[in-house]
Design a protein around this motif. Sequence first.
Motif, PDB file in Angstrom:
ATOM      1  N   GLN A   1       0.843  -1.186   0.000  1.00  0.00           N
ATOM      2  CA  GLN A   1       0.000   0.000   0.000  1.00  0.00           C
ATOM      3  C   GLN A   1       0.880   1.238   0.000  1.00  0.00           C
ATOM      4  OE1 GLN A   1      -2.726   0.101   3.253  1.00  0.00           O
ATOM      5  NE2 GLN A   1      -3.893   1.789   2.411  1.00  0.00           N
ATOM      6  N   ILE A   2       0.494   2.240  -0.811  1.00  0.00           N
ATOM      7  CA  ILE A   2       1.229   3.502  -0.825  1.00  0.00           C
ATOM      8  C   ILE A   2       0.257   4.622  -0.488  1.00  0.00           C
ATOM      9  CG2 ILE A   2       2.908   2.708  -2.525  1.00  0.00           C
ATOM     10  CD1 ILE A   2       1.393   4.441  -4.587  1.00  0.00           C
ATOM     11  N   THR A   3       0.808   5.715  -0.072  1.00  0.00           N
ATOM     12  CA  THR A   3      -0.023   6.867   0.283  1.00  0.00           C
ATOM     13  C   THR A   3       0.373   8.038  -0.607  1.00  0.00           C
ATOM     14  OG1 THR A   3      -0.031   6.101   2.575  1.00  0.00           O
ATOM     15  CG2 THR A   3      -0.737   8.366   2.183  1.00  0.00           C
ATOM     16  N   LEU A   4      -0.619   8.661  -1.188  1.00  0.00           N
ATOM     17  CA  LEU A   4      -0.413   9.832  -2.043  1.00  0.00           C
ATOM     18  C   LEU A   4      -1.242  10.987  -1.508  1.00  0.00           C
ATOM     19  CD1 LEU A   4      -0.826   8.286  -5.607  1.00  0.00           C
ATOM     20  CD2 LEU A   4       1.313   8.969  -4.546  1.00  0.00           C
ATOM     21  N   THR A   5      -0.717  12.173  -1.699  1.00  0.00           N
ATOM     22  CA  THR A   5      -1.533  13.333  -1.372  1.00  0.00           C
ATOM     23  C   THR A   5      -2.504  13.551  -2.524  1.00  0.00           C
ATOM     24  OG1 THR A   5      -0.083  14.914  -2.445  1.00  0.00           O
ATOM     25  CG2 THR A   5       0.393  14.401  -0.126  1.00  0.00           C
ATOM     26  N   LYS A   6      -3.520  14.338  -2.278  1.00  0.00           N
ATOM     27  CA  LYS A   6      -4.500  14.646  -3.313  1.00  0.00           C
ATOM     28  C   LYS A   6      -3.818  15.335  -4.496  1.00  0.00           C
ATOM     29  CE  LYS A   6      -9.089  16.644  -3.693  1.00  0.00           C
ATOM     30  NZ  LYS A   6     -10.158  17.376  -3.008  1.00  0.00           N
ATOM     31  N   GLN A   7      -2.870  16.231  -4.227  1.00  0.00           N
ATOM     32  CA  GLN A   7      -2.155  16.951  -5.274  1.00  0.00           C
ATOM     33  C   GLN A   7      -1.312  15.992  -6.110  1.00  0.00           C
ATOM     34  OE1 GLN A   7      -2.605  20.030  -6.267  1.00  0.00           O
ATOM     35  NE2 GLN A   7      -1.077  19.773  -7.867  1.00  0.00           N
ATOM     36  N   GLU A   8      -0.628  15.046  -5.473  1.00  0.00           N
ATOM     37  CA  GLU A   8       0.185  14.077  -6.201  1.00  0.00           C
ATOM     38  C   GLU A   8      -0.685  13.219  -7.121  1.00  0.00           C
ATOM     39  OE1 GLU A   8       3.871  13.218  -3.102  1.00  0.00           O
ATOM     40  OE2 GLU A   8       1.949  12.208  -2.788  1.00  0.00           O
ATOM     41  N   LEU A   9      -1.850  12.818  -6.624  1.00  0.00           N
ATOM     42  CA  LEU A   9      -2.775  12.022  -7.421  1.00  0.00           C
ATOM     43  C   LEU A   9      -3.257  12.816  -8.636  1.00  0.00           C
ATOM     44  CD1 LEU A   9      -4.373   9.432  -7.836  1.00  0.00           C
ATOM     45  CD2 LEU A   9      -6.149  10.364  -6.336  1.00  0.00           C
ATOM     46  N   LYS A  10      -3.594  14.084  -8.445  1.00  0.00           N
ATOM     47  CA  LYS A  10      -4.030  14.934  -9.548  1.00  0.00           C
ATOM     48  C   LYS A  10      -2.938  15.060 -10.611  1.00  0.00           C
ATOM     49  CE  LYS A  10      -7.332  17.999  -7.227  1.00  0.00           C
ATOM     50  NZ  LYS A  10      -7.577  19.392  -6.800  1.00  0.00           N
ATOM     51  N   GLU A  11      -1.684  15.217 -10.155  1.00  0.00           N
ATOM     52  CA  GLU A  11      -0.573  15.356 -11.098  1.00  0.00           C
ATOM     53  C   GLU A  11      -0.366  14.073 -11.912  1.00  0.00           C
ATOM     54  OE1 GLU A  11       2.812  16.619  -8.814  1.00  0.00           O
ATOM     55  OE2 GLU A  11       1.898  18.548  -8.321  1.00  0.00           O
ATOM     56  N   ILE A  12      -0.472  12.941 -11.257  1.00  0.00           N
ATOM     57  CA  ILE A  12      -0.312  11.658 -11.946  1.00  0.00           C
ATOM     58  C   ILE A  12      -1.417  11.474 -12.981  1.00  0.00           C
ATOM     59  CG2 ILE A  12      -0.409   9.147 -11.652  1.00  0.00           C
ATOM     60  CD1 ILE A  12       1.022   9.582  -8.938  1.00  0.00           C
ATOM     61  N   ILE A  13      -2.635  11.768 -12.595  1.00  0.00           N
ATOM     62  CA  ILE A  13      -3.773  11.626 -13.514  1.00  0.00           C
ATOM     63  C   ILE A  13      -3.624  12.587 -14.696  1.00  0.00           C
ATOM     64  CG2 ILE A  13      -6.265  11.983 -13.759  1.00  0.00           C
ATOM     65  CD1 ILE A  13      -6.520  10.894 -10.867  1.00  0.00           C
ATOM     66  N   ALA A  14      -3.250  13.834 -14.407  1.00  0.00           N
ATOM     67  CA  ALA A  14      -3.086  14.824 -15.476  1.00  0.00           C
ATOM     68  C   ALA A  14      -1.999  14.383 -16.452  1.00  0.00           C
ATOM     69  CB  ALA A  14      -2.749  16.185 -14.885  1.00  0.00           C
TER      70      ALA A  14
END
Length: 147
Positions: A3-16
Amino acid sequence: MQQITLTKQELKEIIAKEVREALNGKKPISPNSIFRNVKIEFEDFANINRKYEFIKNLRLGRVHSLGHPISLKKYSDGFETIHRRAYTQEVHDYIRKLTLSAFGAKLNSDLNEVECSQAAEIYTAIKELYLHLYKKRLSTLSIEDFE
């Protein structure tokens, strides 16, 4: 599974980033779309046929279509007699079949992804040669050559 933990901002950047790559990246060619962007079109013939003045005096069908190979002979299409026997879709199908035969295949679905890209290149080369030879043929004709 780890399991990994991402911040909301990191997730948005990956998706973008993934969306950008999907939109801008080169999409693989599938059997259904091998020839979609390279196929011979109505306009390919129309652009060549428009260059010859004598073609304006020929009977090309009810809509006086220039988007087909022109025949010296006249043929009946059921309603009238015209200087057209072959259709653009038939020419496409002949080039497609010739291209597939280079791979020992009969169907687009017989090709793998690498062969699909190669098939598109071969189709384009055959199409360019065909249109060059068609243009060369027309350049030697005059209205007197037609029935």
